[in-house]
Scaffold this active site. Sequence first.
Site, PDB file in Angstrom:
ATOM      1  N   ASN A   9       0.879  -1.171   0.000  1.00  0.00           N
ATOM      2  CA  ASN A   9       0.000   0.000   0.000  1.00  0.00           C
ATOM      3  C   ASN A   9       0.914   1.219   0.000  1.00  0.00           C
ATOM      4  OD1 ASN A   9      -1.744   2.091   0.496  1.00  0.00           O
ATOM      5  ND2 ASN A   9      -2.303   1.448   2.572  1.00  0.00           N
ATOM      6  N   LYS A  11       0.215   4.285  -0.221  1.00  0.00           N
ATOM      7  CA  LYS A  11      -0.356   5.488   0.401  1.00  0.00           C
ATOM      8  C   LYS A  11      -0.077   6.709  -0.497  1.00  0.00           C
ATOM      9  CE  LYS A  11      -0.007   3.233   4.858  1.00  0.00           C
ATOM     10  NZ  LYS A  11       0.042   3.349   6.304  1.00  0.00           N
ATOM     11  N   HIS A  89      -9.439   1.583   5.230  1.00  0.00           N
ATOM     12  CA  HIS A  89      -8.132   1.743   5.891  1.00  0.00           C
ATOM     13  C   HIS A  89      -8.309   2.699   7.072  1.00  0.00           C
ATOM     14  CE1 HIS A  89      -3.981   2.745   6.689  1.00  0.00           C
ATOM     15  NE2 HIS A  89      -3.658   1.653   6.020  1.00  0.00           N
ATOM     16  N   GLU A  91      -6.599   5.037   8.116  1.00  0.00           N
ATOM     17  CA  GLU A  91      -6.326   6.448   7.806  1.00  0.00           C
ATOM     18  C   GLU A  91      -7.555   7.104   7.173  1.00  0.00           C
ATOM     19  OE1 GLU A  91      -2.733   5.650   5.633  1.00  0.00           O
ATOM     20  OE2 GLU A  91      -1.751   5.099   7.509  1.00  0.00           O
ATOM     21  N   GLU A 161      -5.351  -4.642  10.749  1.00  0.00           N
ATOM     22  CA  GLU A 161      -4.327  -3.606  10.902  1.00  0.00           C
ATOM     23  C   GLU A 161      -4.578  -2.849  12.205  1.00  0.00           C
ATOM     24  OE1 GLU A 161      -2.451  -2.575   6.850  1.00  0.00           O
ATOM     25  OE2 GLU A 161      -4.025  -1.146   7.240  1.00  0.00           O
ATOM     26  N   GLY A 167       2.596   2.390  10.879  1.00  0.00           N
ATOM     27  CA  GLY A 167       3.571   3.473  10.767  1.00  0.00           C
ATOM     28  C   GLY A 167       4.297   3.779  12.055  1.00  0.00           C
ATOM     29  N   SER A 205       3.530  -2.023  10.397  1.00  0.00           N
ATOM     30  CA  SER A 205       4.972  -2.104  10.668  1.00  0.00           C
ATOM     31  C   SER A 205       5.575  -3.470  10.320  1.00  0.00           C
ATOM     32  CB  SER A 205       5.286  -1.723  12.115  1.00  0.00           C
ATOM     33  OG  SER A 205       4.948  -0.359  12.353  1.00  0.00           O
TER      34      SER A 205
HETATM   35  P1  13P Z   1       3.154   0.491   7.707  1.00  0.00           P
HETATM   36  O1  13P Z   1       3.630  -0.823   7.112  1.00  0.00           O
HETATM   37  O2  13P Z   1       3.906   1.668   7.198  1.00  0.00           O
HETATM   38  O3  13P Z   1       3.061   0.408   9.193  1.00  0.00           O
HETATM   39  O4  13P Z   1       1.642   0.680   7.158  1.00  0.00           O
HETATM   40  C1  13P Z   1       0.755  -0.343   7.256  1.00  0.00           C
HETATM   41  C2  13P Z   1      -0.464   0.000   6.509  1.00  0.00           C
HETATM   42  O5  13P Z   1      -1.181   0.913   6.866  1.00  0.00           O
HETATM   43  C3  13P Z   1      -0.767  -0.778   5.304  1.00  0.00           C
HETATM   44  O6  13P Z   1      -2.039  -0.507   4.820  1.00  0.00           O
END
Ligand code: 13P
Length: 248
Positions: A9, A11, A89, A91, A161, A167, A205
């Site tokens: 992903n 982002k 997601h 976010e 997640e 992150g 992560s």
């Molecule tokens: P990270 O791997 O950067 O922690 O992000 C995970 C994520 O949100 C994947 O959709």
Amino acid sequence: MPQKLVIGNWKLNGSLAANEALLKACGALAGVDRAVCVPFPYLAQAASLLGGMALGAQTVSEFQSGAYTGEVSAEMLAEMGCRYVIVGHSERRALFGEDDATVGRKAAAALRSGLVPIVCVGESLAEREAGRVMEVVGRQLGAVLEIIGAQGLSRSVIAYEPVWAIGSGRAASAEEAGEAHAAIRRWLAENGALAAEMRILYGGSVKADNAAALFAMPDVDGGLIGGAALSAQDFMAICRAAVANGAC
Ligand code: 13P
């Protein structure tokens, strides 16, 4: 049993030059299903450089067409070659006001156009510390179930997640992930989905050095990778860890 599935992903990251370098450096790899979910403007470019990976998007409109400025429909994503689309997601839930029912309607839109929705669920740190993981995840999944039914859910991928792991550099331990995934699979079975055949990915992560332990857990069927998917070397190392841990 299907092989494991590892999805990058990206982002809000990328440029034409960076994407080309990244995708060209991700060589062919047998024994794992791979995909990249890229920003909308790069779908066509990524589609031409996939090297055996599948293509996905990071969100989708719940609407099919009409006066919805700025929205992108599932049909458009399918036409651009997408197989997957991420919905819900954390976010998007936290920063763009997507509630549980919206996530369900987006999953429905994806399925209508033949896309596989990657339905993201997960608890906050406070919710985990209060012992409410499955209460929260069950509510998130339940809202989607209400809209797409057990059949629709069976055709989806679930991504667990935990918000505190995204992150943060602090992934769930293999035991924490394994326990949550097993509970999610039980929930899916109890609610009429073809749980044994579904893929439940872990995200938060995941790095080259913790992927193998996570993928070794019996109910962890792959990963949804954020930061580490922006490095071909790291992404490929994670994909190789999935190969080494075999089938789901
Ligand atoms: P990270 O791997 O950067 O922690 O992000 C995970 C994520 O949100 C994947 O959709």
